[in-house]
Structure formats: structure tokens, C-alpha cells
Scaffold this active site. Sequence first.
Site, PDB file in Angstrom:
ATOM      1  N   GLY A 129       0.848  -1.207   0.000  1.00 27.32           N
ATOM      2  CA  GLY A 129       0.000   0.000   0.000  1.00 27.32           C
ATOM      3  C   GLY A 129       0.875   1.245   0.000  1.00 27.32           C
ATOM      4  O   GLY A 129       1.870   1.303   0.723  1.00 27.32           O
ATOM      5  N   ARG A 145       0.846  -4.894  -5.143  1.00 29.42           N
ATOM      6  CA  ARG A 145       0.999  -6.074  -4.276  1.00 29.42           C
ATOM      7  C   ARG A 145       1.200  -7.229  -5.258  1.00 29.42           C
ATOM      8  O   ARG A 145       0.300  -7.527  -6.036  1.00 29.42           O
ATOM      9  CB  ARG A 145      -0.256  -6.284  -3.434  1.00 29.42           C
ATOM     10  N   ASP A 195       5.170  -4.933   5.984  1.00 26.58           N
ATOM     11  CA  ASP A 195       5.678  -6.260   6.358  1.00 26.58           C
ATOM     12  C   ASP A 195       5.636  -7.272   5.211  1.00 26.58           C
ATOM     13  O   ASP A 195       6.533  -8.091   5.065  1.00 26.58           O
ATOM     14  CB  ASP A 195       4.989  -6.783   7.629  1.00 26.58           C
ATOM     15  N   THR A 220       4.421   2.457   5.685  1.00 27.74           N
ATOM     16  CA  THR A 220       3.038   1.978   5.792  1.00 27.74           C
ATOM     17  C   THR A 220       2.258   2.885   6.736  1.00 27.74           C
ATOM     18  O   THR A 220       2.771   3.262   7.795  1.00 27.74           O
ATOM     19  CB  THR A 220       2.954   0.515   6.308  1.00 27.74           C
ATOM     20  N   ASP A 268      -0.090   1.976   8.470  1.00 27.36           N
ATOM     21  CA  ASP A 268      -0.624   1.180   9.585  1.00 27.36           C
ATOM     22  C   ASP A 268       0.270   1.189  10.832  1.00 27.36           C
ATOM     23  O   ASP A 268      -0.189   0.829  11.915  1.00 27.36           O
ATOM     24  CB  ASP A 268      -0.835  -0.277   9.157  1.00 27.36           C
ATOM     25  N   ASP A 311       2.497  -0.878  11.738  1.00 27.17           N
ATOM     26  CA  ASP A 311       2.462  -2.200  12.386  1.00 27.17           C
ATOM     27  C   ASP A 311       3.775  -2.961  12.205  1.00 27.17           C
ATOM     28  O   ASP A 311       3.776  -4.160  11.937  1.00 27.17           O
ATOM     29  CB  ASP A 311       1.279  -3.025  11.827  1.00 27.17           C
ATOM     30  N   ARG A 361      -5.922  -2.923   8.776  1.00 22.37           N
ATOM     31  CA  ARG A 361      -6.453  -4.282   8.607  1.00 22.37           C
ATOM     32  C   ARG A 361      -6.102  -5.153   9.805  1.00 22.37           C
ATOM     33  O   ARG A 361      -6.924  -5.896  10.313  1.00 22.37           O
ATOM     34  CB  ARG A 361      -5.866  -4.876   7.313  1.00 22.37           C
TER      35      ARG A 361
HETATM   36  O1  F6P Z   1      -1.506   0.030   3.412  1.00 23.84           O
HETATM   37  C1  F6P Z   1      -2.212  -0.420   4.509  1.00 23.84           C
HETATM   38  C2  F6P Z   1      -3.676  -0.399   4.203  1.00 23.84           C
HETATM   39  O2  F6P Z   1      -4.091   0.921   3.935  1.00 23.84           O
HETATM   40  C3  F6P Z   1      -4.523  -1.023   5.276  1.00 23.84           C
HETATM   41  O3  F6P Z   1      -4.787  -0.159   6.345  1.00 23.84           O
HETATM   42  C4  F6P Z   1      -5.742  -1.424   4.488  1.00 23.84           C
HETATM   43  O4  F6P Z   1      -6.415  -2.478   5.079  1.00 23.84           O
HETATM   44  C5  F6P Z   1      -5.153  -1.848   3.180  1.00 23.84           C
HETATM   45  O5  F6P Z   1      -3.946  -1.164   3.045  1.00 23.84           O
HETATM   46  C6  F6P Z   1      -6.036  -1.599   1.987  1.00 23.84           C
HETATM   47  O6  F6P Z   1      -5.368  -2.057   0.857  1.00 23.84           O
HETATM   48  P1  F6P Z   1      -5.899  -1.873  -0.622  1.00 23.84           P
HETATM   49  O7  F6P Z   1      -5.775  -0.423  -0.966  1.00 23.84           O
HETATM   50  O8  F6P Z   1      -4.991  -2.719  -1.436  1.00 23.84           O
HETATM   51  O9  F6P Z   1      -7.308  -2.312  -0.636  1.00 23.84           O
END
Ligand code: F6P
Length: 327
Positions: A15, A76, A107, A130, A132, A134, A176
Site C-alpha cells: 500500500g 501487491r 511487512d 506503511t 498502519d 504495524d 487491517r
Molecule cells: O496500506 C495499509 C492499508 O491501507 C490497510 O490499512 C488497508 O487495510 C489496506 O492497506 C487496503 O489495501 P488496498 O488499498 O490494497 O485495498
Amino acid sequence: MENKVTKIGVLTSGGDAPGMNAAVRAIVRTGIYNGMEVFGIMRGYAGMIDNDIVPMHSRSVANIIQRGGTILKTARCKEFFEYEGRKKAYANLKKLGINGLVIVGGDGSFRGAHKFSNEFDIPCIGIPGTIDKDIAGTDFTIGFDTAVNTAVEAIDKIRDTADAHDRLFIIEVMGRDAGYIALHSGIATGAEHILIPERKTDIEELIDSLMEKERRKKLVNMVVVAEGDNFGGADEVAKVVKERIPSADTRVCVLGHIQRGGSPTCMDRLIASRMGYASVECLMEGRHNVMVGILNNKMHYTPLERAVKAKQKISDEWIKIVRILAS
Ligand code: F6P
């Protein structure tokens, strides 16, 4: 591994996070300053596999420090988790003579880097990017500060309208597997309740507390829920609240991807610049296969292996603060 790193590949993966551009800028310019060649790998590991790799110059990163998103794009990439994908990627890097990699990501991206560096002779340095937050081994991850400030601004606005109508709002923020955005934005906006994946949500306790607030005519209530909360997101929580407390005028707001965009805060630009600079220094010093972090305002290096396994913990003190301040 002992060979001097002369050509660096840089990629952003997973992300996107505001501040990734500032990190790319720092890596490119520090590399060039030290006489290295720097290549930008487009769309994360996908570009490594597809050979979508471009030379970077000092000017390629002009005017980007203030921009959200990532000029290198991101993805991804499932194929990189297969050995065949990594082998293809390695062959492409070898063709260009790239002998050092910097990966800005979360991660999942570090898991890929860890596998790759174990199999092939190209050292990898991770930079935590990130929203998040995390990842263990660092007090900061690039993008978190911007995301949390975006959430705070939005929740403040919601409180204005909630107050005007005496409403109960259930607000969903990103995260998430991690509750940091919820925790920080919730405390900073005076939310009455904060639900995070790190703590099992007791829905009965939430309902009792909201009912008690109704009885004492506390009519504006804000519940901030992390999207990965074990009870479910804001919609699931709102369903139960509406059923059990029909007298409350309840609304839901899902903040979503606005939290990932926007111009990075000063904090995110600074940590991205420091980490980007330090990642090149690591490659020059032969400090390989580590994640660059900042702990207690000092650069800190965590082996990629540990960075992918450990998670940041949310201490009980945070939870206590929420309880006391939101009464
Ligand atoms: O990058 C982290 C994040 O923003 C999370 O908080 C979220 O769940 C996820 O990515 C959403 O990913 P995508 O944009 O691929 O749906």
C-alpha cells in the site's frame, strides 16, 4: 555479498504511504552523492519481474518531496512470492548490474525481500513505509503521521455535524491488522470509544456504556473503529447499536482511502529523508538485509527476518488513557 555496492535499485511496494516520494528522493540523491548509479523499479516487485526499471538522476526526483503517492508506483505482487518470480527478478537485476536493493514498504514487502536476499547475492535494505505503523523495530513508519492527521481532521468535522444533530457516529478508519490509526486519531479527537484488532471487542460493554451515556443525556458520541476490529467494521457495529439503542440517532462514516493520500506532513518527510539516507549508508557499510528504523531518535537496524515476525504491541496504558479520558 562482500562486493562493493555500486548500483542500487529502489522500489516502493504494498500500500502506498505519504512520504514514500521523500524516501525515494533521499535514496537517489544519497546514492548519486556517493558515486553510485541508482535505478527506479516501477510497480514494486512486479516491475522487477517485468524488467520495468529506469535509471534515476538527481533531477528525476525534483519537486516530489511534497507529493503523496509514489512516483515509482506500487503493487501487491503475488508472483514474487513464488521462487520462479524471484528468479526472473534476479536475472533482470543482474543484467543491469544492480547489486543492492532498497525496498520501501510494509511487512509483506519485507517478507519478499527477506526471501529474495536469502536466495540471491543481492543485499536488501528495508524502509518501513506503511500508514498502519504495524512494524517492530521503529518508532515511526512513513505515512502514519499523515494518515492519522487526515483522520483527525475528518473526525473533527464529523464531530461538528454530530454535535449539531446530537448524533452517535460510528467512524471506520484504516488498519487491517493494526489499531494504531484508530487509537491515535480516537484519542486526539476525544472519541468516546475506540475499537481495535489488538483487543477483543466486547460489544455488550460498548452497548452498556452507550446506554449509560444516553441516560445521562450525553447525546454526542463518537466511536472510532479500526477496519480490522474482530467484531467487524463500522457497519457491523452500527447494526447492533441501532437494534439495541433505537433511540440514538446513529450514523456511519467510513473514511477509507483518503487516509492514504495527500501531501506528507513535515514529520513524514523528515523520517523518510533520514531513513532514505541511512539505507544507502547501510549498503555502503556492508550492513545488509536489515530494516532501517528510528528508535529514541536514533537510527536503528533490525534484521529483516525479525522485522517481518515481530509486531508493535499496543500497551495497556493506551487503553487506560482511552477509558479515563472518554468518560
Ligand atoms: O496500506 C495499509 C492499508 O491501507 C490497510 O490499512 C488497508 O487495510 C489496506 O492497506 C487496503 O489495501 P488496498 O488499498 O490494497 O485495498
